[in-house]
Motif scaffolding. Structure first.
Motif, PDB file in Angstrom:
ATOM      1  N   ARG A 116      -0.209  -7.487 -10.241  1.00 33.99           N
ATOM      2  CA  ARG A 116      -1.234  -8.207  -9.460  1.00 33.99           C
ATOM      3  C   ARG A 116      -1.008  -8.026  -7.959  1.00 33.99           C
ATOM      4  O   ARG A 116      -1.938  -7.753  -7.201  1.00 33.99           O
ATOM      5  CB  ARG A 116      -1.210  -9.695  -9.824  1.00 33.99           C
ATOM      6  N   ILE A 117       0.252  -8.161  -7.528  1.00 34.05           N
ATOM      7  CA  ILE A 117       0.569  -8.002  -6.101  1.00 34.05           C
ATOM      8  C   ILE A 117       0.357  -6.559  -5.667  1.00 34.05           C
ATOM      9  O   ILE A 117      -0.190  -6.279  -4.585  1.00 34.05           O
ATOM     10  CB  ILE A 117       2.022  -8.447  -5.837  1.00 34.05           C
ATOM     11  N   ALA A 118       0.760  -5.601  -6.530  1.00 33.54           N
ATOM     12  CA  ALA A 118       0.576  -4.190  -6.191  1.00 33.54           C
ATOM     13  C   ALA A 118      -0.898  -3.853  -6.026  1.00 33.54           C
ATOM     14  O   ALA A 118      -1.285  -3.127  -5.091  1.00 33.54           O
ATOM     15  CB  ALA A 118       1.200  -3.320  -7.281  1.00 33.54           C
ATOM     16  N   GLN A 119      -1.738  -4.371  -6.889  1.00 32.01           N
ATOM     17  CA  GLN A 119      -3.177  -4.102  -6.797  1.00 32.01           C
ATOM     18  C   GLN A 119      -3.756  -4.635  -5.488  1.00 32.01           C
ATOM     19  O   GLN A 119      -4.569  -3.973  -4.830  1.00 32.01           O
ATOM     20  CB  GLN A 119      -3.884  -4.727  -8.007  1.00 32.01           C
ATOM     21  N   GLU A 120      -3.336  -5.848  -5.091  1.00 26.42           N
ATOM     22  CA  GLU A 120      -3.844  -6.426  -3.841  1.00 26.42           C
ATOM     23  C   GLU A 120      -3.368  -5.631  -2.631  1.00 26.42           C
ATOM     24  O   GLU A 120      -4.144  -5.388  -1.693  1.00 26.42           O
ATOM     25  CB  GLU A 120      -3.405  -7.889  -3.730  1.00 26.42           C
ATOM     26  N   LEU A 121      -2.115  -5.200  -2.638  1.00 24.47           N
ATOM     27  CA  LEU A 121      -1.591  -4.428  -1.505  1.00 24.47           C
ATOM     28  C   LEU A 121      -2.258  -3.062  -1.398  1.00 24.47           C
ATOM     29  O   LEU A 121      -2.523  -2.576  -0.290  1.00 24.47           O
ATOM     30  CB  LEU A 121      -0.072  -4.269  -1.650  1.00 24.47           C
ATOM     31  N   LEU A 122      -2.547  -2.428  -2.540  1.00 26.24           N
ATOM     32  CA  LEU A 122      -3.208  -1.106  -2.517  1.00 26.24           C
ATOM     33  C   LEU A 122      -4.611  -1.205  -1.948  1.00 26.24           C
ATOM     34  O   LEU A 122      -5.065  -0.319  -1.213  1.00 26.24           O
ATOM     35  CB  LEU A 122      -3.244  -0.524  -3.935  1.00 26.24           C
ATOM     36  N   VAL A 123      -5.319  -2.281  -2.260  1.00 27.50           N
ATOM     37  CA  VAL A 123      -6.721  -2.419  -1.823  1.00 27.50           C
ATOM     38  C   VAL A 123      -6.818  -2.963  -0.405  1.00 27.50           C
ATOM     39  O   VAL A 123      -7.641  -2.497   0.399  1.00 27.50           O
ATOM     40  CB  VAL A 123      -7.496  -3.328  -2.806  1.00 27.50           C
ATOM     41  N   LYS A 124      -5.980  -3.918  -0.057  1.00 27.01           N
ATOM     42  CA  LYS A 124      -6.142  -4.647   1.205  1.00 27.01           C
ATOM     43  C   LYS A 124      -5.308  -4.108   2.353  1.00 27.01           C
ATOM     44  O   LYS A 124      -5.463  -4.560   3.484  1.00 27.01           O
ATOM     45  CB  LYS A 124      -5.805  -6.127   0.985  1.00 27.01           C
ATOM     46  N   ALA A 167       6.087   2.220  -0.450  1.00 27.85           N
ATOM     47  CA  ALA A 167       6.409   0.914   0.123  1.00 27.85           C
ATOM     48  C   ALA A 167       5.878  -0.209  -0.756  1.00 27.85           C
ATOM     49  O   ALA A 167       6.514  -1.262  -0.903  1.00 27.85           O
ATOM     50  CB  ALA A 167       5.834   0.797   1.529  1.00 27.85           C
ATOM     51  N   VAL A 168       4.696  -0.009  -1.334  1.00 25.65           N
ATOM     52  CA  VAL A 168       4.136  -0.995  -2.261  1.00 25.65           C
ATOM     53  C   VAL A 168       5.066  -1.158  -3.455  1.00 25.65           C
ATOM     54  O   VAL A 168       5.351  -2.273  -3.906  1.00 25.65           O
ATOM     55  CB  VAL A 168       2.726  -0.573  -2.717  1.00 25.65           C
ATOM     56  N   ALA A 169       5.553  -0.027  -3.991  1.00 26.29           N
ATOM     57  CA  ALA A 169       6.459  -0.077  -5.132  1.00 26.29           C
ATOM     58  C   ALA A 169       7.722  -0.859  -4.787  1.00 26.29           C
ATOM     59  O   ALA A 169       8.192  -1.701  -5.573  1.00 26.29           O
ATOM     60  CB  ALA A 169       6.810   1.352  -5.565  1.00 26.29           C
ATOM     61  N   SER A 170       8.282  -0.575  -3.617  1.00 33.84           N
ATOM     62  CA  SER A 170       9.496  -1.262  -3.195  1.00 33.84           C
ATOM     63  C   SER A 170       9.253  -2.753  -3.010  1.00 33.84           C
ATOM     64  O   SER A 170      10.125  -3.573  -3.295  1.00 33.84           O
ATOM     65  CB  SER A 170      10.007  -0.635  -1.893  1.00 33.84           C
ATOM     66  N   ILE A 201       7.487  -4.737  -4.689  1.00 31.53           N
ATOM     67  CA  ILE A 201       7.444  -5.512  -5.948  1.00 31.53           C
ATOM     68  C   ILE A 201       8.631  -5.186  -6.850  1.00 31.53           C
ATOM     69  O   ILE A 201       8.603  -5.446  -8.056  1.00 31.53           O
ATOM     70  CB  ILE A 201       6.122  -5.280  -6.698  1.00 31.53           C
ATOM     71  N   GLY A 202       9.676  -4.567  -6.295  1.00 33.32           N
ATOM     72  CA  GLY A 202      10.922  -4.426  -7.035  1.00 33.32           C
ATOM     73  C   GLY A 202      11.125  -3.111  -7.765  1.00 33.32           C
ATOM     74  O   GLY A 202      12.036  -3.017  -8.597  1.00 33.32           O
ATOM     75  N   TYR A 203      10.319  -2.094  -7.443  1.00 34.98           N
ATOM     76  CA  TYR A 203      10.487  -0.783  -8.071  1.00 34.98           C
ATOM     77  C   TYR A 203      11.130   0.166  -7.071  1.00 34.98           C
ATOM     78  O   TYR A 203      10.522   0.541  -6.071  1.00 34.98           O
ATOM     79  CB  TYR A 203       9.142  -0.202  -8.532  1.00 34.98           C
ATOM     80  N   SER A 204      12.340   0.567  -7.347  1.00 35.77           N
ATOM     81  CA  SER A 204      13.003   1.541  -6.481  1.00 35.77           C
ATOM     82  C   SER A 204      12.670   2.971  -6.885  1.00 35.77           C
ATOM     83  O   SER A 204      12.790   3.900  -6.083  1.00 35.77           O
ATOM     84  CB  SER A 204      14.520   1.336  -6.531  1.00 35.77           C
ATOM     85  N   ASN A 205      12.220   3.172  -8.123  1.00 32.67           N
ATOM     86  CA  ASN A 205      11.845   4.495  -8.628  1.00 32.67           C
ATOM     87  C   ASN A 205      10.334   4.641  -8.559  1.00 32.67           C
ATOM     88  O   ASN A 205       9.598   3.975  -9.299  1.00 32.67           O
ATOM     89  CB  ASN A 205      12.351   4.669 -10.065  1.00 32.67           C
ATOM     90  N   PHE A 206       9.852   5.519  -7.671  1.00 34.65           N
ATOM     91  CA  PHE A 206       8.415   5.678  -7.452  1.00 34.65           C
ATOM     92  C   PHE A 206       7.710   6.171  -8.715  1.00 34.65           C
ATOM     93  O   PHE A 206       6.624   5.713  -9.071  1.00 34.65           O
ATOM     94  CB  PHE A 206       8.189   6.639  -6.286  1.00 34.65           C
ATOM     95  N   SER A 207       8.314   7.139  -9.413  1.00 37.45           N
ATOM     96  CA  SER A 207       7.688   7.706 -10.615  1.00 37.45           C
ATOM     97  C   SER A 207       7.532   6.646 -11.701  1.00 37.45           C
ATOM     98  O   SER A 207       6.499   6.570 -12.379  1.00 37.45           O
ATOM     99  CB  SER A 207       8.534   8.878 -11.135  1.00 37.45           C
ATOM    100  N   HIS A 208       8.559   5.822 -11.854  1.00 39.89           N
ATOM    101  CA  HIS A 208       8.498   4.754 -12.856  1.00 39.89           C
ATOM    102  C   HIS A 208       7.372   3.777 -12.529  1.00 39.89           C
ATOM    103  O   HIS A 208       6.631   3.327 -13.429  1.00 39.89           O
ATOM    104  CB  HIS A 208       9.840   4.036 -12.923  1.00 39.89           C
ATOM    105  N   PHE A 209       7.242   3.443 -11.251  1.00 41.08           N
ATOM    106  CA  PHE A 209       6.157   2.553 -10.836  1.00 41.08           C
ATOM    107  C   PHE A 209       4.794   3.157 -11.161  1.00 41.08           C
ATOM    108  O   PHE A 209       3.909   2.483 -11.700  1.00 41.08           O
ATOM    109  CB  PHE A 209       6.277   2.263  -9.337  1.00 41.08           C
ATOM    110  N   SER A 210       4.607   4.450 -10.834  1.00 41.89           N
ATOM    111  CA  SER A 210       3.313   5.100 -11.058  1.00 41.89           C
ATOM    112  C   SER A 210       2.958   5.123 -12.539  1.00 41.89           C
ATOM    113  O   SER A 210       1.816   4.858 -12.927  1.00 41.89           O
ATOM    114  CB  SER A 210       3.332   6.527 -10.493  1.00 41.89           C
ATOM    115  N   ARG A 211       3.941   5.441 -13.394  1.00 42.31           N
ATOM    116  CA  ARG A 211       3.672   5.496 -14.829  1.00 42.31           C
ATOM    117  C   ARG A 211       3.314   4.109 -15.368  1.00 42.31           C
ATOM    118  O   ARG A 211       2.363   3.952 -16.140  1.00 42.31           O
ATOM    119  CB  ARG A 211       4.912   6.030 -15.569  1.00 42.31           C
ATOM    120  N   THR A 212       4.081   3.106 -14.934  1.00 40.79           N
ATOM    121  CA  THR A 212       3.813   1.742 -15.399  1.00 40.79           C
ATOM    122  C   THR A 212       2.440   1.272 -14.932  1.00 40.79           C
ATOM    123  O   THR A 212       1.678   0.646 -15.688  1.00 40.79           O
ATOM    124  CB  THR A 212       4.899   0.774 -14.883  1.00 40.79           C
ATOM    125  N   PHE A 213       2.116   1.568 -13.673  1.00 42.86           N
ATOM    126  CA  PHE A 213       0.836   1.145 -13.113  1.00 42.86           C
ATOM    127  C   PHE A 213      -0.332   1.772 -13.876  1.00 42.86           C
ATOM    128  O   PHE A 213      -1.312   1.099 -14.230  1.00 42.86           O
ATOM    129  CB  PHE A 213       0.781   1.530 -11.629  1.00 42.86           C
TER     130      PHE A 213
END
Length: 533
Positions: free
Chosen positions: A480-488, A495-498, A500-512
């Motif tokens: 939810r927070i990632a979606q708001e940061l990407l749009v607003k 930086a958005v991934a970091s 919300i607690g994701y240090s691995n960018f690829s992992h964040f992208s796959r999960t998203f």
């Protein structure tokens, strides 16, 4: 001979006084009567009144208000107050020390005659003193209200601070003023009241403080001026002989004034004595006195001289705000309060000034707001009430005020946090913990440790109350927070991934993408277009 005015809204009271006193024996040749403040003012315009005998409680306007008007417009008039209230303690003390007097109704005529004799004696002495004053005859001819406004215009820079402009302003007001006249300004500052006061009580006491200053510092001379500057400050302007070097008498009278204020008027007050100055230098000297007062945060009930400035030392050990912050996070509120008090009490008084207090106040306040934030509490929830605002506004006036604010802030925060923790359910505390630490890599064990429960047990009660597992709630909030940061915002996706607690960018992208069917970049493009269309 002398003329008197009796002012009372009760006609029988006026007539009783009129018939009960032997006026001829006192040397009073004319007695005037008024039943309202308006009638009294009309008589003052038409007649010369030496003494006013005035009731305090009257409709429309009080006797105190009438006395203030008389003091400004007809300063040579002596006022004696009457009242029905025996417990009018503040007024009684104030008026007696201010050179006036106070008599309880029904009026005992023998006592009244003695008070009238003292008033007449005072009038005679003041008349003699003015005759011997170097500049007294000139200044006595003018109404004090005009002279007070003259000095206020100089201090407000309505009149420029140069000799010609000031002389012209005096001439325009028909005030006898000479460029070579020399003055000493004295700033009186009320530092604190000993007890809470109503607006009425504070007004009476401040009125009394001015009267007392006239009695002790001005010695009832009419060539001296007293001005209310606001913000609990009074300015006394004393004309002196330019050759006069010794101001020890002024220091002694200032100390007597402080002692009387402390004893009778329930306050701390300090006197700041300036240097000899001509009229065109008054603004600069008064500004220096105000700065001196601003920086006196360590001493109360003191006489301080501008000619002997305090040398400030900046060799001190700053407060360990970081350590206190860690202690507060662990709930050690009482320990932090004790250390803060010990620190402020241990600072050398030569270090203390207004800037020091302001720095400590700002740093301590920042720490408290951070601690509240970690608990999910907004500062305005605690400190938006009038009492909190008043304590905060006074915090940097003195070390004493700052200590009051520190104690008030720490205790109120502690009580609120404990109350909140006791009223929250375990699940509410878990949700709050997750929201506050969403940017960290939280594990189920870490979350369970926060509420002192077994991870399996916590998982069961969390799912029972919310309908989802802790891990699912955590993922939901992060997305939810990632979606708001990407749009607003235009934050980089990494930086958005970091955030919300994701240090691995690829992992964040796959999960998203798994949960939104779009990768982060695609999601931003689609929804930003929708937002701006």
């Amino acid at each position: 001979m002398y003329q008197i005015l009796i002012v009372d809204d009760e006609i029988h009271a006026v007539e009783g006084i009129y018939s009960g006193v032997d006026w001829n024996k006192l040397g009073i040749t004319a007695v005037f009567k008024a039943y309202t403040v308006r009638q009294a003012k009309e008589i003052f315009v038409q007649e010369h009144i030496d003494i006013m005998l005035c009731d305090i409680e009257m409709p429309q306007a009080t006797g105190l208000e009438l006395a203030e008007w008389v003091r400004e417009c007809y300063p040579s008039t002596e006022t004696i107050f009457l009242t029905c209230h025996a417990d009018f303690k503040y007024a009684k003390q104030a008026l007696q020390l201010g050179g006036l007097d106070y008599i309880l109704k029904p009026v005992p005529f023998a006592e009244l005659e003695k008070v009238l004799e003292r008033a007449i004696d005072k009038i005679n002495k003041e008349s003699e003193m003015v005759q011997y004053s170097q500049f007294g005859q000139f200044w006595f001819q003018n109404q004090p209200m005009l002279i007070e406004r003259f000095w206020q215009d100089i201090l407000n820079q309505t009149v420029p601070s140069n000799p010609k402009a000031i002389s012209q302003a005096a001439a325009d007001r028909n005030i006898s003023y000479f460029e070579d006249m020399v003055f000493i300004p004295v700033l009186l500052s009320i530092q604190r009241w000993y007890k809470p006061l109503s607006l009425r009580d504070e007004k009476i006491l401040e009125y009394a403080l001015k009267n007392l200053a006239e009695e002790i510092l001005l010695e009832s001379r009419k060539d001296r001026t007293i001005i209310s500057l606001g913000n609990r400050r009074i300015l006394v302007i004393i004309p002196i002989d330019e050759k006069q070097e010794d101001i020890s008498e002024l220091e002694e009278s200032s100390q007597r004034y402080i002692e009387a204020c402390s004893h009778y008027f329930y306050c701390d007050i300090s006197c700041y004595i300036g240097e000899k100055v001509h009229g065109h230098g008054m603004l600069e000297t008064v500004s220096k006195l105000k700065e001196m007062e601003r920086n006196n945060v360590a001493y109360s009930n003191k006489v301080l001289l501008l000619s002997k400035p305090k040398v400030h030392s900046f060799d001190y050990k700053p407060a360990d705000i970081r350590l206190w912050s860690v202690m507060l996070e662990e709930g050690a509120f009482d320990k932090v309060l004790t250390e803060a008090m010990q620190y402020l009490n241990g600072v050398d008084k030569d270090v203390l000034n207004a800037d020091f207090l302001k720095r400590f106040y700002q740093n301590f306040q920042q720490m408290m707001h951070y601690i509240l934030q970690t608990k999910g509490i907004q500062a305005h929830q605690l400190f938006s009430d009038l009492n909190s605002q008043e304590v905060s506004e006074n915090a940097t006036r003195s070390v004493t005020h700052l200590q009051v604010w520190v104690k008030y802030t720490v205790i109120k925060a502690k009580e609120y946090i404990l109350s909140l923790e006791q009223s929250q359910s375990v699940v509410q505390r878990v949700i709050q913990f997750i929201n506050l630490h969403i940017s960290k890599d939280l594990s189920r064990e870490e979350i369970a440790n926060h509420v002192y429960l077994n991870p399996d047990y916590l998982t069961r009660i969390f799912k029972k109350e919310t309908g989802m597992a802790i891990s699912d709630y955590l993922l939901q909030e992060r997305l939810r927070i990632a979606q708001e940061l990407l749009v607003k915002t235009d934050m980089p996706i990494s930086a958005v991934a970091s955030q919300i607690g994701y240090s691995n960018f690829s992992h964040f992208s796959r999960t998203f993408k798994k949960h939104t069917n779009l990768n982060p970049n695609e999601y931003r493009q689609v929804h930003q277009k929708t937002l701006h269309s």
